[in-house]
Design an enzyme around this catalytic site. Structure first.
Site, PDB file in Angstrom:
ATOM      1  N   ARG A 122      -3.436 -64.404 -65.385  1.00 35.10           N
ATOM      2  CA  ARG A 122      -2.043 -64.132 -64.961  1.00 35.10           C
ATOM      3  C   ARG A 122      -1.489 -62.832 -65.560  1.00 35.10           C
ATOM      4  NH1 ARG A 122      -1.220 -69.964 -65.257  1.00 35.10           N
ATOM      5  NH2 ARG A 122      -1.505 -70.691 -63.119  1.00 35.10           N
ATOM      6  N   LYS A 144       1.147 -49.018 -58.826  1.00 33.51           N
ATOM      7  CA  LYS A 144       0.694 -49.600 -57.559  1.00 33.51           C
ATOM      8  C   LYS A 144      -0.788 -49.935 -57.700  1.00 33.51           C
ATOM      9  CE  LYS A 144       3.756 -47.705 -54.050  1.00 33.51           C
ATOM     10  NZ  LYS A 144       3.845 -46.816 -52.872  1.00 33.51           N
ATOM     11  N   GLU A 186      -1.975 -33.998 -52.986  1.00 35.28           N
ATOM     12  CA  GLU A 186      -0.969 -34.805 -53.693  1.00 35.28           C
ATOM     13  C   GLU A 186      -0.169 -33.942 -54.673  1.00 35.28           C
ATOM     14  OE1 GLU A 186      -0.284 -37.796 -52.828  1.00 35.28           O
ATOM     15  OE2 GLU A 186      -2.085 -38.774 -52.041  1.00 35.28           O
ATOM     16  N   LYS A 228       6.749 -37.770 -60.784  1.00 37.07           N
ATOM     17  CA  LYS A 228       6.449 -39.157 -60.407  1.00 37.07           C
ATOM     18  C   LYS A 228       7.149 -40.122 -61.358  1.00 37.07           C
ATOM     19  CE  LYS A 228       3.583 -42.375 -58.377  1.00 37.07           C
ATOM     20  NZ  LYS A 228       2.357 -42.726 -57.734  1.00 37.07           N
ATOM     21  N   GLU A 238       9.879 -49.391 -54.751  1.00 37.34           N
ATOM     22  CA  GLU A 238       9.964 -48.657 -53.486  1.00 37.34           C
ATOM     23  C   GLU A 238      10.993 -49.256 -52.525  1.00 37.34           C
ATOM     24  OE1 GLU A 238       6.094 -47.317 -52.103  1.00 37.34           O
ATOM     25  OE2 GLU A 238       6.883 -47.070 -50.098  1.00 37.34           O
ATOM     26  N   ARG A 242      11.387 -43.923 -53.832  1.00 41.97           N
ATOM     27  CA  ARG A 242       9.935 -43.868 -54.050  1.00 41.97           C
ATOM     28  C   ARG A 242       9.191 -43.651 -52.732  1.00 41.97           C
ATOM     29  NH1 ARG A 242       6.049 -47.421 -58.086  1.00 41.97           N
ATOM     30  NH2 ARG A 242       4.133 -46.373 -57.461  1.00 41.97           N
ATOM     31  N   ASN A 246       5.507 -40.966 -50.051  1.00 42.59           N
ATOM     32  CA  ASN A 246       4.621 -41.189 -48.902  1.00 42.59           C
ATOM     33  C   ASN A 246       4.644 -40.023 -47.923  1.00 42.59           C
ATOM     34  OD1 ASN A 246       3.940 -43.762 -49.873  1.00 42.59           O
ATOM     35  ND2 ASN A 246       5.862 -44.571 -49.059  1.00 42.59           N
ATOM     36  N   HIS A 249       1.774 -39.441 -45.662  1.00 48.72           N
ATOM     37  CA  HIS A 249       0.840 -40.561 -45.788  1.00 48.72           C
ATOM     38  C   HIS A 249       0.794 -41.477 -44.572  1.00 48.72           C
ATOM     39  CE1 HIS A 249       0.507 -39.132 -49.842  1.00 48.72           C
ATOM     40  NE2 HIS A 249      -0.348 -40.081 -50.155  1.00 48.72           N
ATOM     41  N   HIS A 253      -2.813 -42.222 -43.295  1.00 50.29           N
ATOM     42  CA  HIS A 253      -3.448 -43.542 -43.217  1.00 50.29           C
ATOM     43  C   HIS A 253      -3.964 -43.821 -41.810  1.00 50.29           C
ATOM     44  CE1 HIS A 253      -1.206 -45.017 -47.051  1.00 50.29           C
ATOM     45  NE2 HIS A 253      -2.325 -44.397 -47.336  1.00 50.29           N
ATOM     46  N   HIS A 267      -9.320 -39.125 -48.608  1.00 46.92           N
ATOM     47  CA  HIS A 267      -7.896 -39.465 -48.542  1.00 46.92           C
ATOM     48  C   HIS A 267      -7.016 -38.209 -48.675  1.00 46.92           C
ATOM     49  CE1 HIS A 267      -4.088 -41.469 -49.015  1.00 46.92           C
ATOM     50  NE2 HIS A 267      -3.936 -40.932 -50.222  1.00 46.92           N
TER      51      HIS A 267
END
Ligand code: GLY
Length: 375
Positions: A122, A144, A186, A228, A238, A242, A246, A249, A253, A267
């Protein structure tokens, strides 16, 4: 040595160290944060041959008992199957709640290991030692974590903050040039979002950064991590700003999903094309002066960053198929995709109501450009 950058998240705040020579002092930097002198290091086969020994020496020198596992390199490792075997390996190594898990690698290792750390017993403490430009400036910071599924990238994961991030720019020297360059997408993203002065700096210094210049690397990684940390500190999960991270992105994607997550498009390469398409879309909607898009295009092209779709090996790109991937984006709300657009360089904003025809028209133009080059 530059001062650490803090990601301010209350009792989950943590520091990012950026600089050369950090692997050698990794054990010393980690020690005060460890609940016990025991860590489990997750890395990949590439890092094993290059830098794992240096990290282990540093941990040994600090008196930190270390075990670990070496996973295959590549995006395929970010899967449920590898998550399961990683968790098995951690349990077999008798990881306890006080054992700190260390992700030593690029975005794949960081995302997978962070996810495993978030569910093992956990939740166990977690440290990120990112080794690619992309992971140093983006994926290792902000918590993330994810695995990919057959429905798309990063659709299963958690927000789980590390206790420390160590970005040693010296390890960038052993990155394949293609991967270093892909990571640059990036980097430039931060200049495009809200730091136009950084974009100005990159226009002059990005070539040195990509040639391995150490001070340019430190300055660039530091600037990105500060940006960041600021954005994540203001919106960890987000719900707003935030989302600006993206930029490019949503397109990226979709391109990756169509291109097959392999050698065709890394990527960062997809993000580079995606940045261009986001600016094309902003121009198409009359929101951004064409001169800013052209400036971005000149900058990326001067660095030989990809700005156009690569030809697919077995078929043509199809605008409808690309649009279909947008619907699987995590950021879809009530079936609508939120795009990151820009009023200009350094002026990005979120737009939940972009007309579908404008997106299609930008994609159709991009596809025509590929046809033009592959005739
Ligand atoms: N890579 C985007 C984010 O961390 O939010």
């Amino acid at each position: 040595m530059i001062a650490p950058i803090t990601v301010a998240l209350g009792d989950r705040s943590y520091d990012i160290h950026v600089g050369p020579g950090l692997l050698a002092v990794a054990g010393t930097l980690m020690l005060p944060l460890l609940p016990s002198r025991r860590v489990f290091v997750v890395t990949d086969e590439t890092l094993e041959g290059l830098h794992l020994e240096a990290l282990k020496e540093s941990l040994d020198a600090a008196g930190i008992e270390n075990h670990g596992v070496v996973l295959p390199a590549g995006e395929q490792t970010k899967s449920f199957a590898h998550l399961e075997s990683l968790l098995d390996a951690m349990l077999e190594a008798r990881c306890e709640r006080s054992t700190t898990v260390v992700a030593f690698g690029g975005g794949v290792i960081g995302d997978l290991t962070g996810f495993a750390a978030s569910v093992l017993l956990r939740g166990v403490p977690f440290v990120q030692i990112p080794t690619t430009l992309l992971s140093q400036v983006d994926s290792s910071v902000g918590g993330k974590t994810a695995v990919n599924t057959r429905q798309g990238k990063n659709l299963v994961g958690s927000f789980y903050q590390p206790r420390l991030v160590l970005a040693d720019v010296d390890v960038l020297a052993t990155l394949p040039p293609r991967e270093l360059k892909a990571g640059y997408a990036e980097v430039v993203k931060y200049g495009l979002i809200d730091e136009p002065a950084f974009f100005d700096w990159l226009e002059i210094n990005a070539a040195a950064l990509l040639a391995g210049n150490r001070s340019a690397s430190v300055r660039a990684v530091e600037t990105c991590c500060r940006a960041k940390a600021r954005i994540v500190g203001g919106d960890e999960r987000e719900s707003g700003q935030r989302g600006l991270l993206n930029l490019g992105h949503t397109f990226a994607h979709a391109l990756e999903a169509e291109g097959g997550y392999g050698e065709l498009l890394l990527h960062g390469e997809a993000v580079s094309i995606g940045l261009r398409l986001a600016f094309d879309l902003s121009v198409e909607l009359g929101l951004c002066p064409p001169a800013d898009r052209d400036r971005l295009l000149r900058h990326l092209s001067a660095l030989t960053m990809p700005v156009d779709l690569p030809p697919l090996p077995d078929r043509s790109w199809d605008a409808d198929r690309l649009v279909a991937h947008f619907g699987k984006d995590k950021k879809v709300k009530d079936g609508r995709v939120t795009f990151v657009l820009a009023h200009g360089i350094g002026q990005a904003f979120l737009s939940p109501d972009v007309p579908a025809e404008a997106v299609k028209s930008v994609l159709a133009a991009a596809i025509l450009r590929v046809r033009g080059t592959s005739l």
